[in-house]
Design a protein around this motif. Structure first.
Motif, PDB file in Angstrom:
ATOM      1  N   ARG A  43       0.851  -1.180   0.000  1.00  0.00           N
ATOM      2  CA  ARG A  43       0.000   0.000   0.000  1.00  0.00           C
ATOM      3  C   ARG A  43       0.890   1.234   0.000  1.00  0.00           C
ATOM      4  NH1 ARG A  43      -3.416   2.716   4.315  1.00  0.00           N
ATOM      5  NH2 ARG A  43      -1.703   2.040   5.611  1.00  0.00           N
ATOM      6  N   LEU A  44       0.639   2.138  -0.924  1.00  0.00           N
ATOM      7  CA  LEU A  44       1.420   3.365  -0.993  1.00  0.00           C
ATOM      8  C   LEU A  44       0.911   4.347   0.046  1.00  0.00           C
ATOM      9  CD1 LEU A  44       1.611   3.767  -4.855  1.00  0.00           C
ATOM     10  CD2 LEU A  44       3.325   2.828  -3.327  1.00  0.00           C
ATOM     11  N   ARG A  45       1.848   4.993   0.748  1.00  0.00           N
ATOM     12  CA  ARG A  45       1.488   5.960   1.777  1.00  0.00           C
ATOM     13  C   ARG A  45       2.223   7.257   1.521  1.00  0.00           C
ATOM     14  NH1 ARG A  45       2.498   2.906   7.331  1.00  0.00           N
ATOM     15  NH2 ARG A  45       4.393   4.049   6.984  1.00  0.00           N
ATOM     16  N   SER A  46       1.658   8.313   2.032  1.00  0.00           N
ATOM     17  CA  SER A  46       2.341   9.590   1.932  1.00  0.00           C
ATOM     18  C   SER A  46       3.459   9.626   2.965  1.00  0.00           C
ATOM     19  CB  SER A  46       1.353  10.727   2.179  1.00  0.00           C
ATOM     20  OG  SER A  46       0.831  10.623   3.480  1.00  0.00           O
ATOM     21  N   PRO A  47       4.459  10.483   2.777  1.00  0.00           N
ATOM     22  CA  PRO A  47       5.550  10.569   3.746  1.00  0.00           C
ATOM     23  C   PRO A  47       5.029  10.880   5.138  1.00  0.00           C
ATOM     24  CG  PRO A  47       6.054  11.839   1.781  1.00  0.00           C
ATOM     25  CD  PRO A  47       4.635  11.383   1.659  1.00  0.00           C
ATOM     26  N   ILE A  48       5.654  10.326   6.151  1.00  0.00           N
ATOM     27  CA  ILE A  48       5.232  10.506   7.540  1.00  0.00           C
ATOM     28  C   ILE A  48       5.369  11.966   7.929  1.00  0.00           C
ATOM     29  CG2 ILE A  48       5.769   9.924   9.936  1.00  0.00           C
ATOM     30  CD1 ILE A  48       6.776   7.246   8.909  1.00  0.00           C
ATOM     31  N   GLY A  49       4.322  12.483   8.530  1.00  0.00           N
ATOM     32  CA  GLY A  49       4.384  13.811   9.118  1.00  0.00           C
ATOM     33  C   GLY A  49       4.240  14.974   8.159  1.00  0.00           C
ATOM     34  N   SER A  54      -2.302  24.154   8.008  1.00  0.00           N
ATOM     35  CA  SER A  54      -1.969  24.397   9.407  1.00  0.00           C
ATOM     36  C   SER A  54      -2.971  23.750  10.343  1.00  0.00           C
ATOM     37  CB  SER A  54      -1.904  25.904   9.664  1.00  0.00           C
ATOM     38  OG  SER A  54      -3.170  26.474   9.446  1.00  0.00           O
ATOM     39  N   THR A  55      -3.928  23.016   9.798  1.00  0.00           N
ATOM     40  CA  THR A  55      -4.886  22.322  10.655  1.00  0.00           C
ATOM     41  C   THR A  55      -4.837  20.834  10.368  1.00  0.00           C
ATOM     42  OG1 THR A  55      -6.689  22.553   9.076  1.00  0.00           O
ATOM     43  CG2 THR A  55      -6.455  24.298  10.730  1.00  0.00           C
ATOM     44  N   PRO A 140      -0.836  13.978  12.437  1.00  0.00           N
ATOM     45  CA  PRO A 140      -0.704  12.829  13.345  1.00  0.00           C
ATOM     46  C   PRO A 140      -0.328  11.570  12.588  1.00  0.00           C
ATOM     47  CG  PRO A 140      -2.855  13.892  13.616  1.00  0.00           C
ATOM     48  CD  PRO A 140      -2.179  14.539  12.449  1.00  0.00           C
ATOM     49  N   ARG A 141       0.414  10.723  13.249  1.00  0.00           N
ATOM     50  CA  ARG A 141       0.830   9.465  12.646  1.00  0.00           C
ATOM     51  C   ARG A 141      -0.370   8.543  12.507  1.00  0.00           C
ATOM     52  NH1 ARG A 141       6.041   6.268  14.859  1.00  0.00           N
ATOM     53  NH2 ARG A 141       6.651   5.463  12.849  1.00  0.00           N
ATOM     54  N   GLU A 142      -0.494   7.920  11.327  1.00  0.00           N
ATOM     55  CA  GLU A 142      -1.594   6.990  11.089  1.00  0.00           C
ATOM     56  C   GLU A 142      -1.336   5.704  11.861  1.00  0.00           C
ATOM     57  OE1 GLU A 142      -2.036   6.354   6.929  1.00  0.00           O
ATOM     58  OE2 GLU A 142      -2.315   8.482   6.502  1.00  0.00           O
TER      59      GLU A 142
END
Length: 148
Positions: A43-49, A54-55, A140-142
């Protein structure tokens, strides 16, 4: 001899079934069950963090993601680099578990959102230790799924 012939009779069908095509295997055999397993694509994920707003989920955040950090920079250096924008409550550089080396990114959290916004405006695309850093609001971290 007799023992060798008996061993060959017992082992031959098991070895043969391991090399046959899945359609020729008997239903319910161990080899048939193993050959019917499917491997899911990663599964492809976006980079962490990384987040561009700004919300996070409707709530403003005061935590920043800083990417492109120099390898020699530690958490204290990161705190010092961002201290001029306000009270830093937490600063940490992320390290690789196996090698212990910096992964080149970290997080800085401020007491309030205005300080974080000021730091983002000033430090995004700024140079720290000879490298241009990217600064964004952290998300937030998934939750992680079991890998096994």
């Amino acid at each position: 001899t007799m023992q060798r012939a008996l061993l060959l009779l017992i082992a031959a069908p098991a070895l043969a079934s391991a090399f046959l095509a899945p359609t020729t295997l008997l239903p319910g055999s161990l080899s048939a069950k193993v050959s019917s397993c499917t491997i899911a694509a990663p599964r492809l994920r976006s980079p962490i963090g990384v987040s561009m707003s700004s919300t996070v989920d409707g709530e403003a955040t005061s935590k920043l993601f800083i990417g492109g950090l120099p390898w020699a920079l530690d958490s204290d250096d990161l705190r010092d680099a961002f201290a001029e924008f306000g009270a830093v409550t937490e600063a940490n550089v992320v390290y690789d578990r196996e090698t212990g080396r910096s992964r080149g990114f970290g997080f800085v959290e401020f007491e309030d959102k205005e300080m974080a916004q000021s730091a983002l405006n000033s430090m995004d695309q700024a140079e720290i230790g000879g490298r241009t850093v990217n600064v964004n609001f952290a998300k937030p971290r998934e939750p992680r799924q079991n890998r096994f």
